[in-house]
Design a protein around this motif. Structure first.
Motif, PDB file in Angstrom:
ATOM      1  N   MET A   1      49.454   6.484  74.018  1.00 55.20           N
ATOM      2  CA  MET A   1      49.801   7.700  73.292  1.00 55.20           C
ATOM      3  C   MET A   1      48.882   8.866  73.641  1.00 55.20           C
ATOM      4  SD  MET A   1      50.536   5.875  69.590  1.00 55.20           S
ATOM      5  CE  MET A   1      51.058   7.368  68.749  1.00 55.20           C
ATOM      6  N   GLU A   2      47.712   8.552  74.198  1.00 62.58           N
ATOM      7  CA  GLU A   2      46.757   9.593  74.575  1.00 62.58           C
ATOM      8  C   GLU A   2      47.048  10.165  75.965  1.00 62.58           C
ATOM      9  OE1 GLU A   2      42.756   8.123  74.145  1.00 62.58           O
ATOM     10  OE2 GLU A   2      43.335   6.872  72.433  1.00 62.58           O
ATOM     11  N   PHE A   3      47.954   9.539  76.698  1.00 54.04           N
ATOM     12  CA  PHE A   3      48.180   9.945  78.085  1.00 54.04           C
ATOM     13  C   PHE A   3      49.655  10.218  78.356  1.00 54.04           C
ATOM     14  CE2 PHE A   3      44.395   7.297  77.851  1.00 54.04           C
ATOM     15  CZ  PHE A   3      43.445   8.116  78.473  1.00 54.04           C
ATOM     16  N   THR A   4      50.351  10.684  77.342  1.00 57.50           N
ATOM     17  CA  THR A   4      51.793  10.919  77.461  1.00 57.50           C
ATOM     18  C   THR A   4      52.126  11.963  78.513  1.00 57.50           C
ATOM     19  OG1 THR A   4      51.718  12.555  75.682  1.00 57.50           O
ATOM     20  CG2 THR A   4      52.176  10.277  75.064  1.00 57.50           C
ATOM     21  N   ASN A   5      51.232  12.915  78.731  1.00 59.81           N
ATOM     22  CA  ASN A   5      51.503  13.983  79.698  1.00 59.81           C
ATOM     23  C   ASN A   5      51.135  13.600  81.121  1.00 59.81           C
ATOM     24  OD1 ASN A   5      52.461  15.794  77.732  1.00 59.81           O
ATOM     25  ND2 ASN A   5      50.377  16.442  77.232  1.00 59.81           N
ATOM     26  N   GLN A   6      50.419  12.488  81.268  1.00 59.40           N
ATOM     27  CA  GLN A   6      49.923  12.120  82.598  1.00 59.40           C
ATOM     28  C   GLN A   6      50.646  10.927  83.213  1.00 59.40           C
ATOM     29  OE1 GLN A   6      45.545  12.559  81.041  1.00 59.40           O
ATOM     30  NE2 GLN A   6      45.450  12.522  83.274  1.00 59.40           N
ATOM     31  N   CYS A   7      51.451  10.227  82.423  1.00 56.76           N
ATOM     32  CA  CYS A   7      52.136   9.028  82.924  1.00 56.76           C
ATOM     33  C   CYS A   7      53.621   9.088  82.583  1.00 56.76           C
ATOM     34  CB  CYS A   7      51.521   7.767  82.322  1.00 56.76           C
ATOM     35  SG  CYS A   7      49.762   7.556  82.679  1.00 56.76           S
ATOM     36  N   LEU A   8      54.432   8.727  83.546  1.00 57.29           N
ATOM     37  CA  LEU A   8      55.882   8.735  83.339  1.00 57.29           C
ATOM     38  C   LEU A   8      56.343   7.470  82.617  1.00 57.29           C
ATOM     39  CD1 LEU A   8      58.619  10.032  83.781  1.00 57.29           C
ATOM     40  CD2 LEU A   8      58.637   9.110  86.119  1.00 57.29           C
ATOM     41  N   TRP A   9      56.058   6.306  83.207  1.00 61.38           N
ATOM     42  CA  TRP A   9      56.440   5.018  82.605  1.00 61.38           C
ATOM     43  C   TRP A   9      55.196   4.139  82.474  1.00 61.38           C
ATOM     44  CZ3 TRP A   9      60.930   3.698  80.398  1.00 61.38           C
ATOM     45  CH2 TRP A   9      62.103   4.370  80.771  1.00 61.38           C
ATOM     46  N   PHE A  10      55.010   3.576  81.297  1.00 64.22           N
ATOM     47  CA  PHE A  10      54.017   2.531  81.062  1.00 64.22           C
ATOM     48  C   PHE A  10      54.759   1.194  81.069  1.00 64.22           C
ATOM     49  CE2 PHE A  10      52.537   6.333  78.904  1.00 64.22           C
ATOM     50  CZ  PHE A  10      51.196   6.412  79.243  1.00 64.22           C
ATOM     51  N   THR A  11      54.198   0.186  81.738  1.00 64.29           N
ATOM     52  CA  THR A  11      54.875  -1.113  81.783  1.00 64.29           C
ATOM     53  C   THR A  11      53.860  -2.245  81.672  1.00 64.29           C
ATOM     54  OG1 THR A  11      54.806  -1.638  84.170  1.00 64.29           O
ATOM     55  CG2 THR A  11      56.507  -0.081  83.426  1.00 64.29           C
ATOM     56  N   SER A  12      54.333  -3.400  81.242  1.00 60.06           N
ATOM     57  CA  SER A  12      53.498  -4.602  81.197  1.00 60.06           C
ATOM     58  C   SER A  12      54.379  -5.831  81.243  1.00 60.06           C
ATOM     59  CB  SER A  12      52.656  -4.631  79.919  1.00 60.06           C
ATOM     60  OG  SER A  12      51.919  -5.852  79.834  1.00 60.06           O
ATOM     61  N   LEU A  13      53.918  -6.843  81.954  1.00 61.84           N
ATOM     62  CA  LEU A  13      54.564  -8.149  81.872  1.00 61.84           C
ATOM     63  C   LEU A  13      54.367  -8.716  80.463  1.00 61.84           C
ATOM     64  CD1 LEU A  13      53.492  -9.862  85.224  1.00 61.84           C
ATOM     65  CD2 LEU A  13      55.715  -8.876  84.680  1.00 61.84           C
ATOM     66  N   VAL A  14      55.354  -9.481  80.008  1.00 60.44           N
ATOM     67  CA  VAL A  14      55.270 -10.177  78.721  1.00 60.44           C
ATOM     68  C   VAL A  14      55.671 -11.629  78.975  1.00 60.44           C
ATOM     69  CG1 VAL A  14      56.128 -10.325  76.355  1.00 60.44           C
ATOM     70  CG2 VAL A  14      55.813  -8.079  77.416  1.00 60.44           C
ATOM     71  N   SER A  15      54.713 -12.539  78.888  1.00 62.67           N
ATOM     72  CA  SER A  15      54.991 -13.929  79.263  1.00 62.67           C
ATOM     73  C   SER A  15      55.760 -14.678  78.182  1.00 62.67           C
ATOM     74  CB  SER A  15      53.688 -14.659  79.572  1.00 62.67           C
ATOM     75  OG  SER A  15      52.905 -14.801  78.398  1.00 62.67           O
ATOM     76  N   LYS A  16      55.533 -14.286  76.914  1.00 64.52           N
ATOM     77  CA  LYS A  16      56.146 -15.016  75.807  1.00 64.52           C
ATOM     78  C   LYS A  16      57.291 -14.202  75.206  1.00 64.52           C
ATOM     79  CE  LYS A  16      51.798 -17.331  74.748  1.00 64.52           C
ATOM     80  NZ  LYS A  16      50.726 -17.547  73.754  1.00 64.52           N
TER      81      LYS A  16
END
Length: 306
Positions: free
Chosen positions: A240-255
């Motif tokens: 939420m602190e970097f909304t202007n600097q990043c287009l998509w945030f992603t992460s793998l979710v194993s479970k």
């Protein structure tokens, strides 16, 4: 040739491992090659040295990495599954780019927890020409990643995260802009749970009880307090602190069970959109979540600005 089913259509390993081709590029692999009950060439995946040699051959043959190794005890990732994440991220970017996959160094990717292997930057820069910045908290992993870059003369940025409680803070600089952030988070909540997970893996491989991982792994790679869900929740909070600097945030979710609580966390963060993408790899199904704070119009503008 051992077949890998259901990998992404652009995945170079969807037809399995071509051991004749791999050995031609990396003759040392031949000493580790055995035959499975069907008479096909394979390796003993219980042998850490064999797994590491296979990765070295795959990276050289398919991704033009002439020199690759990792220190003993570090995670030796299965490359076909890892590169699948890259290909699905390319599809994600294409959705905001008139269904065209953007290629070239102007596409910036932040890899959280890049590891000693540097697997995502190595494969991603080869497949799509993107520029990667790899981040890790472990000094040994950073040294290994920088060594791989130096030996292969690669322009991949490597940054140390000095505070384990931080994910994006301290590594995203004021002038940085990233089209993607990616992460393969530690998924166990304690070292005890990590050890039990290791024992299950060895049992599945027919090895019985053992605390050794065939693919290795340091503590920070395998577990953190609260496990995967707490890690990704912290990632969402800091995003939420970097909304202007990043287009998509992603992460793998194993479970899979973690998706519902993470969806609630993302809704509370008031993201503009979030997606869940399944990735089927043989008998295993993995997935990643992606979220953005930008509207469709803002996404298109972000791409043009960078």
């Amino acid at each position: 040739m051992a077949t890998k089913t259901k990998l992404h259509p652009r995945n170079q390993h969807s037809e399995g491992y071509d051991f004749a081709r791999l050995i031609a590029q990396t003759p040392e692999l031949e000493a580790f090659t055995i035959s499975n009950p069907s008479g096909q060439a394979t390796i003993n995946f219980q042998d850490a040295d064999a797994v590491r040699m296979l990765n070295r051959a795959l990276l050289k043959t398919h991704y033009d990495i002439n020199s690759w190794d990792i220190p003993a005890g570090y995670l030796c990732p299965p490359i076909p599954g890892r590169v699948d994440y890259i290909h699905y991220l390319a599809d994600l970017l294409a959705h905001s780019n008139n269904q065209k996959i953007p290629r070239g160094r102007h596409i910036k990717v932040l890899d959280i927890g890049t590891g000693a292997s540097l697997v995502y930057p190595l494969t991603g820069q080869h497949e799509y020409g993107w520029h990667f910045t790899g981040v890790d908290i472990d000094t040994g992993a950073i040294k290994s990643a920088m060594k791989i870059c130096a030996f292969n003369k690669l322009d991949i940025a490597v940054r140390r995260q000095n505070k384990p409680e931080n994910i994006f803070r301290g590594v995203i600089r004021p002038k940085d802009r990233f089209h993607l952030t990616m992460c393969n988070p530690p998924f166990h909540g304690s070292i005890e749970k990590a050890s039990k997970g290791t024992q299950r893996k060895w049992a599945n491989l027919g090895k019985g009880r053992s605390t050794q991982l065939n693919f290795g792994g340091q503590n920070a790679e395998l577990w953190c307090p609260g496990g995967e869900i707490k890690f990704v929740a912290r990632m969402v909070q800091q995003s939420m602190e970097f909304t202007n600097q990043c287009l998509w945030f992603t992460s793998l979710v194993s479970k899979k069970d973690n998706l519902q609580p993470l969806s609630r966390i993302l809704k509370r963060a008031k993201v503009a959109e979030f997606k869940v993408t399944d990735m089927a790899q043989g008998q295993k199904t993995s997935r990643f979540i992606a979220w953005t704070y930008k509207s469709k119009r803002q996404r298109a503008a972000f791409a043009k600005e960078t």
